[in-house]
Design an enzyme around this catalytic site. Structure first.
Site, mmCIF file in Angstrom:
data_model
loop_
_atom_site.group_PDB
_atom_site.id
_atom_site.type_symbol
_atom_site.label_atom_id
_atom_site.label_comp_id
_atom_site.label_asym_id
_atom_site.label_seq_id
_atom_site.Cartn_x
_atom_site.Cartn_y
_atom_site.Cartn_z
ATOM 1 N N ARG A 140 -85.311 -51.853 54.832
ATOM 2 C CA ARG A 140 -84.164 -51.365 55.606
ATOM 3 C C ARG A 140 -84.545 -51.046 57.043
ATOM 4 O O ARG A 140 -83.695 -51.117 57.939
ATOM 5 C CB ARG A 140 -83.580 -50.126 54.933
ATOM 6 C CG ARG A 140 -82.780 -50.495 53.701
ATOM 7 C CD ARG A 140 -82.299 -49.247 53.022
ATOM 8 N NE ARG A 140 -81.266 -49.549 52.048
ATOM 9 C CZ ARG A 140 -80.670 -48.639 51.295
ATOM 10 N NH1 ARG A 140 -81.027 -47.371 51.405
ATOM 11 N NH2 ARG A 140 -79.739 -48.982 50.445
ATOM 12 N N LYS A 172 -76.174 -51.495 32.121
ATOM 13 C CA LYS A 172 -74.899 -50.974 31.631
ATOM 14 C C LYS A 172 -73.680 -51.775 32.048
ATOM 15 O O LYS A 172 -73.502 -52.091 33.224
ATOM 16 C CB LYS A 172 -74.719 -49.544 32.131
ATOM 17 C CG LYS A 172 -75.633 -48.540 31.451
ATOM 18 C CD LYS A 172 -75.734 -47.347 32.312
ATOM 19 C CE LYS A 172 -75.532 -46.014 31.711
ATOM 20 N NZ LYS A 172 -75.347 -45.080 32.852
ATOM 21 N N GLY A 190 -81.078 -53.206 44.404
ATOM 22 C CA GLY A 190 -82.525 -52.964 44.474
ATOM 23 C C GLY A 190 -83.358 -53.837 43.560
ATOM 24 O O GLY A 190 -84.328 -54.458 44.003
#
Ligand code: 3PG
Ligand code: MG
Length: 400
Positions: free
Chosen positions: A36, A202, A358
């Protein structure tokens, strides 16, 4: 040319919201992934090269009760100076507002960079407090938002502050422009076949993105732990694999909607199974809907790899969010690696590929495909919300 590229920053102080929320080593505070930071460098350099000066503001971590050592942006100073090259002066203000910040900003010369202390040391930041945003706005002549990673937050520095600058003095930076352009290309102008690869543990985290993609994609590949909730919903047996019992109906609804819309959902036909969740587990393979009792699926199997690779090689647009298995463990990385390879190969054949989140980004980097995909997003939550079709406050505030 873009608004940012057209703007001449000569003599101006540019206040840039960056997302320098980088992971730090808990012991040494060393930066463990500087993606970043490197991503914001071109924006900073353009302003400095124009003869402007730069004031950087960011959050780091989630401090809850004011200043704390471990979330101080001072840990980033040496690396920032290194990324900017030896000749750039990097100043630091140990408060993002207040006298020192204002005096330092006021005395800055063209070519200098000032890094402000963590915005979240003030609770006003996350509250989107207008008075706090106005104070911040006084530091610069022009506001540049280059914090795509934080664009889903309606915080003082990411969104509220924009109103204190006239329209010609507020704009995206180069990183934000690139993120928005890549995202819109996939979301609004995808060349078909358009395959979305959605992975992770999930179903509940990915429902909204899948629902939005059902309106746009031709194919959706589902891998990772969430695949087993789908397997069970379709009547399979999944042993000890991850399962969200309260999402079985959701999984069924997604499958029914996909069918009605003519979107192909690809679930892994087979899995690498393990007798425990551990790097040294015993492993075997099984059809993903026939996993024996006591075993759990931790990666997609060889047939699924072949199945997914074929879909990807026929795609013209690819969006990838979420790994295919527990790729941090060597025994369960083959699926994610195969998908990374297939995305790279499809890109080589002319597909446009965007990778975000990520874990998928880490996988692409770890397996050495960084330069073989079209775009790697710096956004995690922001990227997800963008593809859920939500309006991101950080983007809207500039466009308004
Ligand atoms: C992120 O890493 O997700 C962004 O920097 C935003 O941080 P947050 O999730 O703490 O708001
Ligand atoms: Mg987050």
């Amino acid at each position: 040319m873009s608004k940012f590229s057209n703007h001449n920053f000569s003599g101006e102080k540019a206040l840039i919201r960056v997302d320098f929320n980088v992971p730090l080593d808990k012991q040494t505070q060393a930066i463990t992934d500087d993606t970043r930071m490197t991503a914001a460098i071109p924006t900073i350099k353009k302003i400095l090269n124009d003869g402007g000066s730069v004031i950087l503001m960011s959050h780091l971590g989630r401090p809850k009760d004011g200043p704390e050592e471990k979330s101080s942006l001072k840990h980033l100073i040496p690396h920032l100076a290194e990324l900017l090259g030896g000749n750039t002066t990097v100043l630091f203000a140990n408060d993002c507002i207040g006298e020192q910040a204002f005096l330092t900003a006021g005395m800055m010369k063209p070519g200098e960079v000032l890094l402000l202390e963590n915005l979240r040391f003030y609770k006003e930041e996350e509250k989107g407090d207008a008075a706090f945003a106005e104070k911040l706005s006084k530091l610069g002549d022009v506001y540049v938002n280059d914090a795509f990673g934080t664009a889903h937050r309606a915080h003082a520095s990411t969104a509220v502050i924009a109103q204190f600058f006239p329209s010609e003095k507020r704009m995206f930076g180069l990183l934000m422009e690139g993120e928005v352009a890549a995202g819109e290309k996939v979301l609004l102008q995808a060349e078909k076949p358009f395959t979305a690869i959605i992975g992770g543990a999930k179903v509940s985290d990915k429902i909204l993105i899948i629902e939005n993609l059902l309106e746009r994609a031709t194919d959706i590949i589902i891998g990772g732990g969430m695949a087993y909730t789908f397997m069970k919903a379709m009547g399979g047996t999944i042993g000890n694999s991850l399962c969200e019992e309260d999402r079985l109906d959701t999984a069924k609804e997604i499958l029914a909607k996909a069918e009605a819309k003519g979107v192909s959902i690809h679930l892994p036909s087979d899995s690498v199974i393990a007798d425990k969740f551990a790097a040294d587990a015993n492993t075997s393979t099984a059809p993903s809907n026939h996993i024996p009792e006591g075993w759990m699926g931790l990666d997609i199997g060889v047939n699924a790899c072949e199945q997914f690779r074929n879909v990807l090689l026929h795609s013209k647009t690819i969006l990838w969010n979420g790994p295919m298995g527990v790729f941090e463990m060597a025994k369960f990385q083959h699926g994610t690696k195969t998908v990374a390879q297939a995305v790279a190969d499809a890109t080589g054949k002319g597909a446009f590929s965007l990778v975000g989140g990520g874990d998928s980004v880490a996988a692409v980097n770890d397996f050495g495909f960084t330069d073989r995909v079209s775009y790697i997003s710096t956004g995690g939550g922001a990227m997800l919300e963008f593809f859920e079709g939500k309006t991101l406050p950080g983007i809207a505030a500039i466009k308004e």
